[in-house]
Design an enzyme around this catalytic site. Structure first.
Site, PDB file in Angstrom:
ATOM      1  N   GLY A  29      39.956 -25.789  -1.712  1.00  0.00           N
ATOM      2  CA  GLY A  29      38.815 -25.758  -0.813  1.00  0.00           C
ATOM      3  C   GLY A  29      38.985 -24.715   0.267  1.00  0.00           C
ATOM      4  O   GLY A  29      39.562 -23.653   0.046  1.00  0.00           O
ATOM      5  N   HIS A  30      38.501 -25.056   1.479  1.00  0.00           N
ATOM      6  CA  HIS A  30      38.471 -24.105   2.594  1.00  0.00           C
ATOM      7  C   HIS A  30      39.878 -23.725   3.045  1.00  0.00           C
ATOM      8  O   HIS A  30      40.220 -22.541   3.127  1.00  0.00           O
ATOM      9  CB  HIS A  30      37.684 -24.756   3.734  1.00  0.00           C
ATOM     10  N   PHE A  31      40.716 -24.718   3.324  1.00  0.00           N
ATOM     11  CA  PHE A  31      42.086 -24.460   3.776  1.00  0.00           C
ATOM     12  C   PHE A  31      43.015 -24.368   2.561  1.00  0.00           C
ATOM     13  O   PHE A  31      43.887 -25.217   2.348  1.00  0.00           O
ATOM     14  CB  PHE A  31      42.544 -25.562   4.735  1.00  0.00           C
TER      15      PHE A  31
END
Length: 293
Positions: free
Chosen positions: A267-269
């Protein structure tokens, strides 16, 4: 297992006292990497990546941006992306960094790219990990309420964004899209949440939500910089990110000649669970394009 210890220090950058994490190899460094974090984190997000890059022979610096982590600024500091970029520019000057690659993620992207516009000769390469520079990379659902605030500037629309500064949303940013959310260390999002609970910090975050619109005005300049400088770019993207989506990574194809594009099942991180993959890919990318030769 990483063997190079990460150090912590402060640097005086004009009126700001910038906290940063850093590590260097035991011998001479192959090159220098500047890691620029995103919202709502700090250099803490690079705690696993820093020693891995140092083990591969690189000198690494990761500052806390103003408004995040442990960097302090004087009273009256105006939190805009332009001012944050100027503070990081002063940080680079304070450390006398002459040439380096930048790793840009989330808010680190407009910060690092403004630095590159000002000093194209200093930026040897760019690693973009969900670091957006194209409007098509803005996830519609996430950005819709922020864009509404951009248009109105109203207190009502500002207050409607306060939910995004609470722990459950911060945790969601870390875990959403990750195939292994149980492997993400909880101190990451709990530290972010604790630091956002400092007096006045949530107002800073809302100010930056509003100011983010100014970064889009710079996108044409970023694209021109990519074309003219021919800077090598590794766009390595968490493919399940709904904040800065895969079309943002694809966008680099329009302007970057020396491009390596990779999608990671994250995902994002993304570096919370894929730090070894990132360290290996960055090293291979630097070698492939002779970034530090």
């Amino acid at each position: 297992m990483a063997s190079v210890p990460t150090q912590v220090s402060y640097a005086q950058a004009n009126d700001a006292k910038v906290f940063y994490r850093h590590a260097s190899p035991s011998g001479s460094a192959k090159g220098t990497i500047l890691l620029l974090h995103g919202f709502p984190s700090s250099s803490h997000q690079f705690r696993n990546l820093i020693p891995l890059l140092a083990d591969r022979g690189y000198e690494v610096f990761a500052p806390d941006l103003p408004g995040y982590g442990f960097t302090t600024v004087p009273a009256g500091y105006v939190y805009t992306f332009k001012n944050i970029a100027n503070t990081i520019d002063a940080f680079v000057a304070a450390l006398n960094l002459k040439k380096f690659a930048i790793y840009i993620f989330d808010y680190g992207a407009p910060t690092g790219l403004q630095l590159a516009l000002k000093h194209p000769d200093k930026v040897a390469a760019i690693v973009s990990q969900n670091g957006n520079a194209y409007e098509e990379g803005l996830g519609k659902d996430f950005w819709a309420p922020i864009q509404k605030y951009w248009k109105s500037g109203s207190e009502e629309d500002r207050n409607a964004l306060r939910f995004a500064l609470e722990l459950d949303i911060t945790k969601w940013q870390y875990t959403n899209g990750s195939p292994n959310p149980d492997k993400i260390q909880p101190e990451s999002y709990h530290l972010d949440d604790a630091l956002m609970k400092r007096e006045g910090n949530k107002e800073i975050q809302l100010d930056l939500f509003y100011d983010y619109r100014t970064n889009l005005d710079l996108y044409p300049s970023f694209h021109e910089y990519f074309r003219k400088s021919q800077v090598p770019v590794l766009a390595m993207w968490g493919k399940n990110d709904v904040i800065f989506t895969p079309p943002g990574a694809e966008g680099f194809k329009k302007d970057v000649k020396k491009l390596e594009l990779k999608f990671v099942d994250a995902g994002h991180f993304a570096i919370e669970t894929n730090e070894n993959e990132f360290a290996d890919s960055m090293h291979s990318f630097f070698e492939k394009f002779g970034v530090f030769n």
